[in-house]
Design a protein around this motif. Structure first.
Motif, PDB file in Angstrom:
ATOM      1  N   ILE A   1     -23.547  -6.842  48.164  1.00 29.50           N
ATOM      2  CA  ILE A   1     -24.918  -6.579  48.633  1.00 29.50           C
ATOM      3  C   ILE A   1     -25.305  -7.555  49.740  1.00 29.50           C
ATOM      4  CG2 ILE A   1     -27.364  -6.640  47.966  1.00 29.50           C
ATOM      5  CD1 ILE A   1     -26.421  -5.589  45.180  1.00 29.50           C
ATOM      6  N   ALA A   2     -24.999  -8.838  49.545  1.00 33.31           N
ATOM      7  CA  ALA A   2     -25.329  -9.844  50.560  1.00 33.31           C
ATOM      8  C   ALA A   2     -24.625  -9.544  51.882  1.00 33.31           C
ATOM      9  CB  ALA A   2     -24.962 -11.239  50.054  1.00 33.31           C
ATOM     10  N   HIS A   3     -23.377  -9.105  51.812  1.00 38.69           N
ATOM     11  CA  HIS A   3     -22.624  -8.774  53.015  1.00 38.69           C
ATOM     12  C   HIS A   3     -23.292  -7.620  53.759  1.00 38.69           C
ATOM     13  CE1 HIS A   3     -18.247  -8.385  54.724  1.00 38.69           C
ATOM     14  NE2 HIS A   3     -19.150  -8.203  55.668  1.00 38.69           N
ATOM     15  N   LEU A   4     -23.669  -6.564  53.029  1.00 44.25           N
ATOM     16  CA  LEU A   4     -24.338  -5.429  53.675  1.00 44.25           C
ATOM     17  C   LEU A   4     -25.681  -5.841  54.268  1.00 44.25           C
ATOM     18  CD1 LEU A   4     -23.568  -2.471  51.236  1.00 44.25           C
ATOM     19  CD2 LEU A   4     -22.646  -2.843  53.527  1.00 44.25           C
ATOM     20  N   GLN A   5     -26.438  -6.655  53.538  1.00 48.66           N
ATOM     21  CA  GLN A   5     -27.741  -7.087  54.045  1.00 48.66           C
ATOM     22  C   GLN A   5     -27.605  -7.998  55.259  1.00 48.66           C
ATOM     23  OE1 GLN A   5     -29.778  -8.468  50.389  1.00 48.66           O
ATOM     24  NE2 GLN A   5     -31.315  -6.933  50.958  1.00 48.66           N
ATOM     25  N   ALA A   6     -26.514  -8.747  55.354  1.00 44.58           N
ATOM     26  CA  ALA A   6     -26.290  -9.573  56.539  1.00 44.58           C
ATOM     27  C   ALA A   6     -26.104  -8.697  57.774  1.00 44.58           C
ATOM     28  CB  ALA A   6     -25.076 -10.473  56.335  1.00 44.58           C
ATOM     29  N   LEU A   7     -25.542  -7.521  57.563  1.00 46.67           N
ATOM     30  CA  LEU A   7     -25.323  -6.586  58.664  1.00 46.67           C
ATOM     31  C   LEU A   7     -26.525  -5.670  58.910  1.00 46.67           C
ATOM     32  CD1 LEU A   7     -21.655  -5.694  57.751  1.00 46.67           C
ATOM     33  CD2 LEU A   7     -22.406  -7.035  59.730  1.00 46.67           C
ATOM     34  N   ASN A   8     -27.299  -5.408  57.865  1.00 40.98           N
ATOM     35  CA  ASN A   8     -28.489  -4.546  57.973  1.00 40.98           C
ATOM     36  C   ASN A   8     -29.583  -5.121  57.078  1.00 40.98           C
ATOM     37  OD1 ASN A   8     -30.440  -2.583  58.003  1.00 40.98           O
ATOM     38  ND2 ASN A   8     -29.116  -0.916  57.304  1.00 40.98           N
ATOM     39  N   PRO A   9     -30.393  -6.044  57.600  1.00 45.86           N
ATOM     40  CA  PRO A   9     -31.436  -6.685  56.795  1.00 45.86           C
ATOM     41  C   PRO A   9     -32.514  -5.718  56.303  1.00 45.86           C
ATOM     42  CG  PRO A   9     -31.077  -7.876  58.866  1.00 45.86           C
ATOM     43  CD  PRO A   9     -30.300  -6.605  58.943  1.00 45.86           C
ATOM     44  N   ALA A  10     -32.559  -4.502  56.828  1.00 44.36           N
ATOM     45  CA  ALA A  10     -33.579  -3.531  56.410  1.00 44.36           C
ATOM     46  C   ALA A  10     -33.242  -2.858  55.082  1.00 44.36           C
ATOM     47  CB  ALA A  10     -33.761  -2.469  57.497  1.00 44.36           C
ATOM     48  N   ILE A  11     -32.051  -3.112  54.540  1.00 40.66           N
ATOM     49  CA  ILE A  11     -31.661  -2.475  53.273  1.00 40.66           C
ATOM     50  C   ILE A  11     -32.545  -3.000  52.151  1.00 40.66           C
ATOM     51  CG2 ILE A  11     -29.847  -2.237  51.526  1.00 40.66           C
ATOM     52  CD1 ILE A  11     -27.796  -2.450  53.811  1.00 40.66           C
ATOM     53  N   GLU A  12     -33.168  -2.073  51.420  1.00 41.52           N
ATOM     54  CA  GLU A  12     -33.963  -2.418  50.240  1.00 41.52           C
ATOM     55  C   GLU A  12     -33.013  -2.516  49.049  1.00 41.52           C
ATOM     56  OE1 GLU A  12     -37.314  -0.406  47.301  1.00 41.52           O
ATOM     57  OE2 GLU A  12     -36.489   0.752  48.953  1.00 41.52           O
ATOM     58  N   VAL A  13     -33.163  -3.569  48.247  1.00 42.48           N
ATOM     59  CA  VAL A  13     -32.313  -3.728  47.065  1.00 42.48           C
ATOM     60  C   VAL A  13     -33.205  -3.643  45.828  1.00 42.48           C
ATOM     61  CG1 VAL A  13     -30.713  -5.216  45.820  1.00 42.48           C
ATOM     62  CG2 VAL A  13     -30.679  -5.176  48.319  1.00 42.48           C
ATOM     63  N   VAL A  14     -32.826  -2.759  44.906  1.00 32.33           N
ATOM     64  CA  VAL A  14     -33.565  -2.563  43.660  1.00 32.33           C
ATOM     65  C   VAL A  14     -32.649  -2.969  42.521  1.00 32.33           C
ATOM     66  CG1 VAL A  14     -34.752  -0.899  42.188  1.00 32.33           C
ATOM     67  CG2 VAL A  14     -34.822  -0.630  44.682  1.00 32.33           C
ATOM     68  N   TYR A  15     -33.038  -4.022  41.793  1.00 26.96           N
ATOM     69  CA  TYR A  15     -32.221  -4.497  40.683  1.00 26.96           C
ATOM     70  C   TYR A  15     -32.697  -3.869  39.377  1.00 26.96           C
ATOM     71  CZ  TYR A  15     -30.407  -7.928  43.918  1.00 26.96           C
ATOM     72  OH  TYR A  15     -29.795  -8.520  44.986  1.00 26.96           O
ATOM     73  N   ASN A  16     -31.743  -3.619  38.489  1.00 24.76           N
ATOM     74  CA  ASN A  16     -32.011  -3.074  37.145  1.00 24.76           C
ATOM     75  C   ASN A  16     -32.806  -1.796  37.183  1.00 24.76           C
ATOM     76  OD1 ASN A  16     -30.652  -5.217  35.857  1.00 24.76           O
ATOM     77  ND2 ASN A  16     -32.462  -6.508  36.149  1.00 24.76           N
ATOM     78  N   ALA A  17     -32.449  -0.867  38.045  1.00 26.27           N
ATOM     79  CA  ALA A  17     -33.089   0.446  38.108  1.00 26.27           C
ATOM     80  C   ALA A  17     -32.368   1.386  37.162  1.00 26.27           C
ATOM     81  CB  ALA A  17     -33.074   0.993  39.528  1.00 26.27           C
ATOM     82  N   LYS A  18     -32.247   0.975  35.915  1.00 26.51           N
ATOM     83  CA  LYS A  18     -31.465   1.722  34.926  1.00 26.51           C
ATOM     84  C   LYS A  18     -32.357   2.646  34.242  1.00 26.51           C
ATOM     85  CE  LYS A  18     -28.417  -2.174  34.654  1.00 26.51           C
ATOM     86  NZ  LYS A  18     -27.933  -3.279  33.936  1.00 26.51           N
TER      87      LYS A  18
END
Length: 143
Positions: A126-143
């Motif tokens: 996730i950190a790698h993708l966000q370094a390349l595209n900071p606009a990515i929204e990350v949702v944790y524990n969306a179970k």
């Protein structure tokens, strides 16, 4: 988007429960075929087990340049533009996907597209993708 992060391959995690289930089912059928001396059936079960094992160990996700390449055996290959990724959410969905673990990430990209993947090192991925595209929204524990 920043382009200074080098490429990297992330292997898929593999669920012990999935391996146990497949071992019990395929092993049970193989034992039955051997007991009943149904050799062509045993051959098919062993071939299926080999194919499934191949898919499990070759599922990987490669981030290189501005692309995410998803590979799972010989049946599934996809390349996503990292700039098109809108959201990454944790999920335990059991839907079919190029993921060898039930500890998955749902990647929403493009307008309505999604794919489920299971990188072993989720936080680094996730950190790698966000370094390349900071606009990515990350949702944790969306179970």
């Amino acid at each position: 988007m920043k382009g200074s992060v080098p490429g990297r391959v992330y292997k898929s995690g593999i669920s012990r429960g999935l391996v146990l289930f497949l071992t019990v089912v395929l092993g049970g059928v193989a034992l039955l075929m051997a007991y009943e001396q149904i050799w062509p059936g045993l051959g098919l079960v062993l071939a299926a087990a080999g194919f499934i094992a191949h898919v499990l160990v070759t599922t990987r996700y490669t981030i290189a340049g501005d692309s995410l390449r998803i590979e799972s055996g010989v049946l599934y290959t996809a390349t996503l533009a990292i700039g098109s990724i809108r959201r990454i959410a944790e999920t335990n969905s059991v839907f079919s996907s190029p993921a060898a673990s039930f500890d998955r990430l749902e990647i929403a990209y493009g307008r309505y597209d999604t794919v489920l993947i299971s990188p072993r090192e989720k936080a680094d991925f996730i950190a790698h993708l966000q370094a390349l595209n900071p606009a990515i929204e990350v949702v944790y524990n969306a179970k």
